[in-house]
Design a protein around this motif. Structure first.
Motif, short mmCIF file in Angstrom:
data_model
loop_
_atom_site.label_atom_id
_atom_site.label_comp_id
_atom_site.label_asym_id
_atom_site.label_seq_id
_atom_site.Cartn_x
_atom_site.Cartn_y
_atom_site.Cartn_z
N VAL A 94 2.01 3.52 12.21
CA VAL A 94 2.28 4.67 11.35
C VAL A 94 3.21 4.28 10.20
O VAL A 94 2.96 4.63 9.03
N VAL A 95 4.28 3.55 10.51
CA VAL A 95 5.23 3.15 9.46
C VAL A 95 4.56 2.20 8.46
O VAL A 95 4.70 2.36 7.24
N TYR A 96 3.82 1.22 8.99
CA TYR A 96 3.18 0.24 8.09
C TYR A 96 2.15 0.91 7.18
O TYR A 96 2.15 0.68 5.97
N TRP A 97 1.29 1.74 7.75
CA TRP A 97 0.23 2.37 6.94
C TRP A 97 0.84 3.27 5.88
O TRP A 97 0.42 3.25 4.72
N SER A 98 1.81 4.10 6.27
CA SER A 98 2.41 5.06 5.31
C SER A 98 3.15 4.33 4.20
O SER A 98 2.96 4.63 3.00
N MET A 99 3.99 3.38 4.57
CA MET A 99 4.78 2.68 3.56
C MET A 99 3.90 1.83 2.65
O MET A 99 4.15 1.72 1.45
N SER A 100 2.84 1.23 3.20
CA SER A 100 1.95 0.40 2.39
C SER A 100 1.24 1.23 1.34
O SER A 100 1.11 0.81 0.17
N ASN A 101 0.75 2.41 1.73
CA ASN A 101 0.05 3.26 0.77
C ASN A 101 0.98 3.78 -0.32
O ASN A 101 0.61 3.82 -1.50
N LEU A 102 2.18 4.17 0.07
CA LEU A 102 3.14 4.62 -0.95
C LEU A 102 3.54 3.49 -1.87
O LEU A 102 3.64 3.66 -3.09
N SER A 103 3.75 2.31 -1.30
CA SER A 103 4.15 1.16 -2.11
C SER A 103 3.06 0.77 -3.11
O SER A 103 3.33 0.43 -4.26
N GLU A 104 1.81 0.85 -2.64
CA GLU A 104 0.70 0.49 -3.53
C GLU A 104 0.63 1.43 -4.73
O GLU A 104 0.41 1.00 -5.87
N SER A 105 0.85 2.72 -4.48
CA SER A 105 0.82 3.69 -5.59
C SER A 105 1.97 3.45 -6.55
O SER A 105 1.79 3.48 -7.78
#
Length: 351
Positions: A94-105
């Motif tokens: 959950v942490v990896y997926w959420s942070m990765s998507n926000l970071s990419e944006s």
């Protein structure tokens, strides 16, 4: 946000999720084990096995060693390992997926799509609730393996529940609603889902809340009754004849003395479902006090015997019951094997 700062944030968020159960298992669990073993005398240990496990009664000489082995076999920390591993994997994802998507944006300086934002907000709300719940349970010394599984469930349903319920709202508040749903307990969320489904499908409303039978005993409020109900104890008879060590382990915020006291009241309530509150005024609050009354009645101390007889007479008059009948019933309660065990534990605790 990229590189080391991103990964450091992920690790910190993951560690915040895992810290409460780890602290519970390394600090609280050993303390509760010592509490139980310190409370049980050799006599109480023998009575415990005679009452709940008659085929495993230990020799008096190794009773303390046997109860320690029994506790470790039945309530071992190993029961927490698989739920803890599942929680570690689920929270890391959950942490990896959420942070990765926000970071990419943020890296490309573009706003995330509505679907991605709803997903991130829903998972953030679920994360917020789970961490808050685990910290609360750690502070209250109330964490069972099932609670860790429940935390995994909450993380798993956070995304679909956020999508489903926010889809029923207007466009402007879908994002905030998906996040704020995280402030509700899992049971409440399931209740909301049932009510919404019932309304949409015209199935009618849920039935009215019914007060638990357990709340008739002193010291058991709605929250305690719900905790016992979660562990399958919904009637006073179940409580009276339950295993106190097992109940203490499953209801981990309850002390052993609290459980013993509730069992004492339950054993007396079985015989006096309506009159026990009145008998409480005459020192007959539960099976332990009734056992003491019978001891005084039969004892050699004339003053104590006379006081016990006067108490018995007054109690019989109060509930409009023949004194001989009341005495006969009290002797049944005092002689119950479960009463003998909890009295042995209580006397050891008070000595």
């Amino acid at each position: 946000m990229a590189g080391p700062p991103l990964y450091a944030s992920m690790v910190l968020l993951w560690a915040l999720m895992m810290a409460p159960p780890v602290f519970y298992l390394t600090r609280v669990w050993p303390r509760r084990r010592r509490e139980v073993l310190a409370l049980l005398s050799n006599e109480a240990i023998a009575l415990y096995f005679e009452t709940y496990y008659p085929a495993e009664v230990p020799d008096v000489r190794d009773g303390r060693e046997r109860i320690a082995r029994f506790f470790d076999e039945q309530f071992s920390r190993r029961r927490y390992y698989l739920p803890l591993l599942l929680l570690a994997a689920m929270s890391a994802f959950v942490v990896y997926w959420s942070m990765s998507n926000l970071s990419e944006s943020l890296r490309h300086d573009v706003a995330p799509s509505e679907k991605i934002m709803l997903a991130v907000l829903a998972l953030a709300g679920a994360y917020m609730w789970v961490v808050s719940e685990l910290i609360t349970r750690w502070r209250a010394h109330d964490m069972a393996p099932s609670d860790l599984i429940g935390a995994c469930l909450r993380l798993a349903i956070g995304l679909p529940m956020g999508y489903a319920l926010s889809a029923l709202s207007i466009q402007e508040i879908r994002g905030p609603l998906a996040f704020m749903l995280g402030a509700f307990p899992t049971k409440t969320l399931m209740g909301i889902a049932r009510r919404v489904s019932s309304k949409k499908l015209d199935l009618g409303e849920d039935g009215p809340f019914v007060e638990s039978e357990l709340e008739k005993l002193q010291g058991i409020n709605t929250r305690a009754a719900e905790k016992l109900a979660d562990e399958g104890v919904t009637t006073i008879v179940q409580l009276a004849y339950g295993d106190p060590l097992d109940l203490m382990h499953r209801c981990s915020s309850f002390s052993f003395s609290y459980i013993v006291d509730c069992m004492s009241q339950a054993l007396a309530w079985i015989y006096f479902p309506k009159d026990l509150p009145n008998l409480t005024r005459y020192s007959m609050r539960g099976a332990m006090e009734i056992g003491t009354l019978i001891d005084d009645l039969d004892g050699g101390n004339a003053a104590a015997s006379a006081a016990a007889r006067a108490t018995l007479t007054a109690g019989a008059k109060c509930i409009a019951l023949d004194e001989a009948v009341l005495e006969r019933t009290l002797r049944e309660i005092a002689g119950d094997p479960y009463t003998l065990f909890i009295r042995a534990v209580w006397q050891q605790n008070g000595s």
